[in-house]
Design a protein around this motif. Sequence first.
Motif, PDB file in Angstrom:
ATOM      1  N   CYS A 312     131.568 116.685  42.785  1.00 25.77           N
ATOM      2  CA  CYS A 312     131.735 116.166  44.150  1.00 25.77           C
ATOM      3  C   CYS A 312     132.918 115.190  44.240  1.00 25.77           C
ATOM      4  N   GLY A 313     133.896 115.332  43.337  1.00 25.12           N
ATOM      5  CA  GLY A 313     135.099 114.515  43.397  1.00 25.12           C
ATOM      6  C   GLY A 313     134.916 113.092  42.943  1.00 25.12           C
ATOM      7  N   ASN A 389     132.779 124.985  44.447  1.00 28.00           N
ATOM      8  CA  ASN A 389     133.353 124.025  45.385  1.00 28.00           C
ATOM      9  C   ASN A 389     132.281 123.268  46.163  1.00 28.00           C
ATOM     10  N   ILE A 390     131.069 123.794  46.157  1.00 29.94           N
ATOM     11  CA  ILE A 390     129.991 123.162  46.908  1.00 29.94           C
ATOM     12  C   ILE A 390     129.587 121.859  46.226  1.00 29.94           C
ATOM     13  N   ILE A 449     145.347 124.874  34.421  1.00 32.08           N
ATOM     14  CA  ILE A 449     144.613 124.920  35.691  1.00 32.08           C
ATOM     15  C   ILE A 449     143.336 124.097  35.588  1.00 32.08           C
ATOM     16  N   SER A 450     142.619 124.268  34.460  1.00 30.60           N
ATOM     17  CA  SER A 450     141.331 123.592  34.285  1.00 30.60           C
ATOM     18  C   SER A 450     141.468 122.116  33.944  1.00 30.60           C
ATOM     19  N   ILE A 458     140.350 120.163  42.898  1.00 29.65           N
ATOM     20  CA  ILE A 458     139.303 121.072  42.415  1.00 29.65           C
ATOM     21  C   ILE A 458     139.305 122.347  43.249  1.00 29.65           C
ATOM     22  N   LEU A 459     139.445 122.210  44.568  1.00 32.34           N
ATOM     23  CA  LEU A 459     139.445 123.363  45.463  1.00 32.34           C
ATOM     24  C   LEU A 459     140.579 124.329  45.121  1.00 32.34           C
ATOM     25  N   GLY A 460     141.783 123.798  44.908  1.00 33.04           N
ATOM     26  CA  GLY A 460     142.920 124.655  44.595  1.00 33.04           C
ATOM     27  C   GLY A 460     142.725 125.402  43.285  1.00 33.04           C
ATOM     28  N   ALA A 461     142.211 124.711  42.261  1.00 31.53           N
ATOM     29  CA  ALA A 461     142.010 125.337  40.951  1.00 31.53           C
ATOM     30  C   ALA A 461     140.965 126.444  41.019  1.00 31.53           C
ATOM     31  N   LEU A 462     139.837 126.165  41.670  1.00 36.04           N
ATOM     32  CA  LEU A 462     138.749 127.152  41.715  1.00 36.04           C
ATOM     33  C   LEU A 462     139.100 128.347  42.591  1.00 36.04           C
ATOM     34  N   CYS A 463     139.841 128.119  43.677  1.00 33.48           N
ATOM     35  CA  CYS A 463     140.268 129.238  44.530  1.00 33.48           C
ATOM     36  C   CYS A 463     141.253 130.138  43.784  1.00 33.48           C
ATOM     37  N   LEU A 464     142.088 129.537  42.939  1.00 32.59           N
ATOM     38  CA  LEU A 464     143.021 130.338  42.145  1.00 32.59           C
ATOM     39  C   LEU A 464     142.266 131.219  41.160  1.00 32.59           C
ATOM     40  N   PHE A 465     141.272 130.657  40.472  1.00 30.99           N
ATOM     41  CA  PHE A 465     140.447 131.449  39.560  1.00 30.99           C
ATOM     42  C   PHE A 465     139.770 132.605  40.305  1.00 30.99           C
TER      43      PHE A 465
END
Length: 492
Positions: A312-313, A389-390, A449-450, A458-465
């Motif tokens: 959660c950042g 991302n949730i 990336i990780s 976090i959003l950008g990294a997970l969306c790329l994966f």
Amino acid sequence: MATKPTEPVTILSLRKLSLGTAEPQVKEAKTFTVEDAVETIGFGRFHIALFLIMGSTGVVEAMEIMLIAVVSPVIRCEWQLENWQVALVTTMVFFGYMVFSILFGLLADRYGRWKILLISFLWGAYFSLLTSFAPSYIWFVFLRTMVGCGVSGHSQGLIIKTEFLPTKYRGYMLPLSQVFWLAGSLLIIGLASVIIPTIGWRWLIRVASIPGIILIVAFKFIPESARFNVSTGNTRAALATLERIAKMNRSVMPEGKLVEPVLEKRGRFADLLDAKYLRTTLQIWVVWLGISFAYYGVILASAELLERDLVCGSKSDSEVVVTGGDSGESQSPCYCHMFAPSDYRTMIISTIGEIALNPLNILGINFLGRRLSLSITMGCTALFFLLLNICTSSAGLIGFLFMLRALVAANFNTVYIYTAEVYPTTMRALGMGTSGSLCRIGAMVAPFISQVLMSASILGALCLFSSVCVVCAISAFTLPIETKGRALRQIK
């Protein structure tokens, strides 16, 4: 009336002539191929020993690869490393893997799978032990790169298993090899939780080298691939191996003489890009690259989420900022957060996920086929990356990581089987080697990336994966060849 007695004599002479012409006909000698022998001998005690010994190569490989994830927080603190320096360690391991994977595949198709497997284990064990004495960060990176070079040859164990297994058992036995990778991952995490807090990371590396050394001794019980021997013209050795397997399995050999064409042109890059295999090869490379990117992305992202407490950042209260240098300009923050016992437990739970979908994976591979099964699991992997991302509780994070590890492990299972089955003996090791090499590009990018991008977004990294997994799902679904129920081919 005088001519009537001559009729039986004429008939008799024709019968004699008919019988006489049949006598010179010689019956053709029976022959059989290695494929015929493997199918006739069937599954038995030899294959159980083969499964245990060659499968254990996965234990060693998992320990060497996962070791970086558990050692990263310690070397970050000891040498005051920045994010990119920690990521570079993993990247260089996979760089060594990438370069030598092609080389070992080429050599295995020309000189034998067993020899290359033995060399790779000796190489890996030697440099792994040396790593424990690394005096600095630079030496650590170099020696782990050399370990990556050695680990790249471990895939020959899978090829040997594939070439000895009957067709109907490949779809069941090869996915079960994931148990060994799981065992290796759990073993290194368990050892790390005990050894690092007490006697340090250097002793962890030394202890982790022991299984590989033991396995080298066990290799003498497994022969060279009979398919490889006949491809080089060594029919006598292939026949001796098949007879030994039949004896161990208490089975029988096919009747006749072992006959296979001698294949002079083996292990050629041109064959991979031949018109017959060009599309398949290119799409397999895309799938391998994406799966590796996602797999090591999950492993390193889970370690990063725990180490930096990015759920959660948020930031961890126990995070210590270490600065390097005396001047303010040269100071850079190095986050030093050692794994707590709860973090090791979380890693163990998520790692167990690698076998959670094995029964469904086996059913999918054998009933839906390799292509459809792979495209479904890749699509689900993309979905669960988005679900990370949730903003959720610690238990929710563990659940998402658990499912992600299960899915990425299923992806690797399927693509390993497909690649070993789709190529003929003349280029099987090279096909596996080049695929393994290309996939390490994904593994080399994943740490940045990780471990770097995720710290910023976090959003950008997970969306790329997730996006990469979608591309791989489409590529897998459109593969031109389905290998379900297909016999292993000797030549193109």
